[in-house]
Every structure is written in structure tokens, then in C-alpha cells.
Design an enzyme around this catalytic site. Sequence first.
Site, mmCIF file in Angstrom:
data_model
loop_
_atom_site.group_PDB
_atom_site.id
_atom_site.type_symbol
_atom_site.label_atom_id
_atom_site.label_comp_id
_atom_site.label_asym_id
_atom_site.label_seq_id
_atom_site.Cartn_x
_atom_site.Cartn_y
_atom_site.Cartn_z
ATOM 1 N N GLY B 16 0.896 -1.187 0.199
ATOM 2 C CA GLY B 16 0.018 -0.011 -0.066
ATOM 3 C C GLY B 16 0.833 1.266 -0.141
ATOM 4 C CB SER B 44 -0.937 -7.515 -2.479
ATOM 5 O OG SER B 44 -1.797 -6.414 -3.117
ATOM 6 C CB CYS B 132 -2.859 11.476 7.837
ATOM 7 S SG CYS B 132 -4.320 11.230 7.183
ATOM 8 C CD GLN B 159 -8.319 15.082 5.419
ATOM 9 O OE1 GLN B 159 -8.987 15.480 6.212
ATOM 10 N NE2 GLN B 159 -7.740 13.924 5.499
ATOM 11 C CB SER B 162 -1.423 10.130 -1.418
ATOM 12 O OG SER B 162 -1.450 11.345 -0.613
ATOM 13 N N GLY B 163 -4.254 10.024 0.837
ATOM 14 C CA GLY B 163 -4.766 9.544 1.991
ATOM 15 C C GLY B 163 -5.766 8.300 1.789
ATOM 16 C CG HIS B 252 -3.652 15.514 4.648
ATOM 17 N ND1 HIS B 252 -3.961 15.186 3.542
ATOM 18 C CD2 HIS B 252 -4.079 14.451 5.403
ATOM 19 C CE1 HIS B 252 -4.414 13.754 3.463
ATOM 20 N NE2 HIS B 252 -4.533 13.437 4.749
ATOM 21 C CG ASN B 325 -1.110 12.718 2.929
ATOM 22 O OD1 ASN B 325 -0.508 13.301 2.174
ATOM 23 N ND2 ASN B 325 -1.780 11.750 2.410
#
Lengths: 346, 346
Positions: B16, B44, B132, B159, B162-163, B252, B325
Site C-alpha cells: 500500500g 498482493s 494523518c 486533504q 493519497s490518504g 494535507h 500525509n
Amino acid sequence: MSNQKQFNVAVVGATGAVGQNIIKLLEERNFPINELKLLSSARSAGKAVPFKRSEITVQEAMPQSFEGIDIALFSAGGEVSKTLVPHAVQSGAIVIDNTNAFRMDPDTPLIVPEVNMDQMNGHKGVIANPNCSTIQLVAALKPLHDCYGISKVIVSTYQAVSGAGVQAIEETLRQSREVLDGHEVKPDILPVGSLPKKHQIAFNAIPQIDKFEENGFTLEEMKMIRETKKILGDDSIEVTATCVRIPVIYGHSESVYVELKKDFVMEDIRSILTNAPGIVLQDDPKQQLYPLAVNAAGRPDVFVGRLRKDLNHMRALNMWIVSDNLLKGAAWNAVQIAEYIAIEQK
Amino acid sequence: MSNQKQFNVAVVGATGAVGQNIIKLLEERNFPINELKLLSSARSAGKAVPFKRSEITVQEAMPQSFEGIDIALFSAGGEVSKTLVPHAVQSGAIVIDNTNAFRMDPDTPLIVPEVNMDQMNGHKGVIANPNCSTIQLVAALKPLHDCYGISKVIVSTYQAVSGAGVQAIEETLRQSREVLDGHEVKPDILPVGSLPKKHQIAFNAIPQIDKFEENGFTLEEMKMIRETKKILGDDSIEVTATCVRIPVIYGHSESVYVELKKDFVMEDIRSILTNAPGIVLQDDPKQQLYPLAVNAAGRPDVFVGRLRKDLNHMRALNMWIVSDNLLKGAAWNAVQIAEYIAIEQK
């Protein structure tokens, strides 16, 4: 509207983002026009702009451009307004000015038609159109102020680049493509065209709109603070603003915290906003329904959602306000004022 | 660090966005690793991830994966943590959990190393990494809370996508290109992968991060509210949050209004933040210097700027807080905690 008076109308800044929308709205609304005069800087003069079934050639705006004009809509920047508005008024035109030039002048009413048409009376030839971020804010605050009294407002904005003009839109699209293609980004316009430092707007958030004042706030933030008090007619309202440019093309969003003077229940707030003129309530968390800039774009309304009672302050609530900054935030508000003038004079 | 203990480390969620950054930081920081075990979902598993001069094959995370592991860093979502963290603790690992699963558990310290390392003592095998948005907020608030006491915080966030993970990044880039090319945009992931409604993120601002709670706040907003109080160790602080996703990839930004309990002068606030661990003050309006997401991306610090005294409330100030973040907001904070554990046990 066949027997009504026809007006000679001038649009100053006719080739700009707001001017273009004003012309489009005058056509769509079938505004009672006898002659439409399109004015701009020397640079843009000579361009042909479509209107109804013909074209109008844009002329350079000069002091003598306003002879015979009944209503002049200005949106070519504060400096142009400062120079030319007095000439337009002298010539007998009623001016609707979309710049910052006269907004805080005590003789100039600062008008959002749904909010404070009563302040129009006794204008001295100039009616000011508020700042885009202010218009959508006060449209949502006014019905709450009427019912409960507002003591405090803290607003953070998420503002579209179109507020900085056509070149800022082009820059945002160009930069976005540069980032996607892995090319170097060369900022050129934003955050403020007339200032030396430029920052990337694509995939970024820039906490500067307009120049900084001595107190550390930007002029845009101070506009929101001062104009909100003037429009709501209450200097005691405490307003704090943080204005931020984000990579959105059309539609300003605002995160707003409001403290009221009286107790309330959310059901009443919803009902008040549902019935308020110019407001569309979009508020259903279960359906993931809330206002979004991309949905507000091209529409005249002010959209309100994410309504929720504050968890700490008994008399406070939070909300999310979105509107098309070029329409209700500028062109549409100006044309609404023009329509009121036309109705009054018919 | 040659004579120090070497640790068997597991990273859960290794493929991730956060997991990848954790692995990179473990390598860059030369973390004292004996064996590095990379774990993921079945989907994965089998992927090869580069680490130092070799590659590590990702394995499916199972209850028995943690035998012999000293430190396990989890960031594969709350459900995975709820299922597997107890097994990791049972196996004797110290868990640093980057999900929401244990953050509000009274037995689990919620740690930002610069802020509340003293709360680490007496953990029961699990240390939680805060959300975050909370981490960067409390990093800037803590030194002010120590000096003046904080009574109220109102925060609106800007924000990065990518969060919401690698897929949300891909979606944002894909949608941006679709808009630029004039193609139809088909939202697929955001605002919340597991919920039915999808909204366009490209050139938009979405006022929803995570699911809605009954009170009208989103879970992300409630995380900021609850975690800030827990980390600062003061339930009396009034926190209000509005969390908004904007088309930024990394970093962020937060617009923050803070009321303090004592009088202050801005010079002292500047000096306190300048000397605060993990904080970089970027605040010079004359030079148009303030924190920007694109500049914060890839850096471990929390950047603070747009500092200004509130115009209404004597004891309030406003600021703009930006941080990556995925780094301070997630991977770097987790690796910092791991480093403290390593130093304690050497």
C-alpha cells in the site's frame, strides 16, 4: 415585457470571465436592451462578441464611452472602475460595479438582492457587487441572522481559479497537463498576477488570494470580513476568514462555523434555509448528498449542505456553502441588480 | 549502531501507499533489522519488493505470520488490524498500528513522538499511530498548549487523495486527464471506496472523508476531534473539524483557528513554533512564503505559516498547517515510534 422601457446598457470588461457571463445572462434573461455597448481595454478592443443573432464589436473604454448609457456593468478591475465609474455616473448612468473600488464607500450600497435590497434606496449612482466569496456566504447567513442573530463566523474557503480570470484558468489547465505528463511546471499568474512570486496551482492548495495587509490577512480575507458586516448591517458580527485557492475551475466552496445568539434546533435551520431565496439545500449524509463545485458550476443558486450542530458550542452550527463564483458570485448577482433597476424604472 | 540489537520487523500492508513509504524509511534510516517480513492481502502476495540490495517476496498476512517478530507495523486497514493485531501481540511482537482499530482504546497509547512520548509507558503491546490529519495538527498545537493552554480549535482540512490509497491517486490522475481531454469522467473510488455513491475528485472539492456518523460529522472529522483530545491529554479542549478531499496528490493542508487560555503576543508564538520539534515555520507574507502541499511532499516535517492574531478574539490566532500525509501523517510517525522502541530495547 413588451411595453416596458428599453435600456442602453454598457458592459465594461466585456471580454473577461465575468463580462462574458454578464453578456450571456443579459441575453438569456431577455433583459430589456435598446443598445448594448461592449467596452474593454485597448488590448481587447476590436474583438467581435456574439449577442443574440448578431455580433457586437468591443470598443476601448474611455471617459466619454458612457454618453446615453442608462446602466453600466463594470468588471474590469478596481483601477478601471476608479477611473471610469465617475465618468459613467456623470453621464447619468447607474453603475453596477463588480470590483473592490467602491464596496466599502459609505455612499455606495453593497447589494445581494436576496439579502439587502432595502439598502439600495438612496444610492448615488453606484451600486457595488460584493466579492464572490462574500455573496454566497451572506446569502446563507442572512436568513439565520434574521431568525437568531449571528454573533460569530469562522470561514475557510476553497476557491476556484476562475475568480482570478481567464488566464488563471488557462494556467491551471496547462499546469495540470504538465504534471500529468511529468513535465516541469512553470507558474506564471497565480497566486496574484501583479506580485513577483508565483506558485504552482495544479494539484496544490495556495493560502493566498490577493495581496497581504499589514495584519497578516489577505485583502480577499478582509473583503469577506468587512463586506459581510456591511451587507448584514451589523458591525458587531465577529468574522474570521482564511481564503485558499484550489485547483477547481468553477465554483467556490466554503467551510463555515457559525455561532448564533439564540438556541435553535437543526430542524428549524433546515426549514429556514429550504425556504430562503436563492438557496438550495443539498443535505442528506445517508445519500452522500452535499454541495459540490462541479455540480454548482453553471447554476445560479447558492447550495448549502453538511449542516450539523456543533458538538461543543450549544448555539453553533457548521455548514458547507458552494456556488458558481462567476454567476451568483459575480455576473448573476450584477444582472439581478440590473433587473431590479429596470423594474423600478419601467 | 553496530553493537545494537537487530530486530525482526513485519510490515502489514506492504504494497500500500503507507506500507511502501514505511519500507523506504526503514531502509533510509538504516533501521536495525535482522529480518524484514512483508505481509499483505492474498491478492498482493507474491509481489517482489526491493529492499536494500535485494528483493523481498510479499507473503499473505495470516495469524501465524508473526512468530519471531519483534516489531510489526500495520497499515492494511482497520479490519485487518482488528483480526491480526491480537495474534501479533500474542506472538510477542510490539505492534505499531496505523489504522483506526485501537486508537481510542484506553489501553492503547496514541503517539506522536514529538508530542506525547510519555504516554508510551505501560502499553500492552499495541501503540497506535494517529490519523494523518490529527498528527500534523497536534504537532503544531502541542507547544502552544504547553505554554498557554488551548480552549478551542476549529479546523477545516484540504486533504490529499493519497490518504485514500494508491487507487485514489490513480483515479485522480485519470479523471484529471479525462477533464483536460473533454472526456466524460466516471468516478470509481472516492469519496469512500466501500460506499455506493462516487463523486468526481478532479477539479472538485469533496466534503466527505470516510463514512458519516449519526451526528452529521464524518468518521474522519470525529477522528480529529477525539484523537486531538486524547493525544493532548485534555478532554476539555473544544475541537470542531470539517474534512475535505481536494485534488492534491501528496500533502494535507489545514486552516486552523485556535483559542488560547492566556494572553499572548505573536512574537512569542513564532518563537515557540520555531523551536518546537518537528515544526518548520514558513511565514513571511511579504515574501509570499507560506506552507504549500507540493513543497511539503516528500519531507518529514510539519510546516506552519499564515500565522496571524485573530481580529475579534484577543486570545485567538489563525494558522495554516501542511505536512506530507504519507510521511509525518503515517509512515514516518510509525517509523519514529519504531526507532524509540529500538533505542529502549537496545
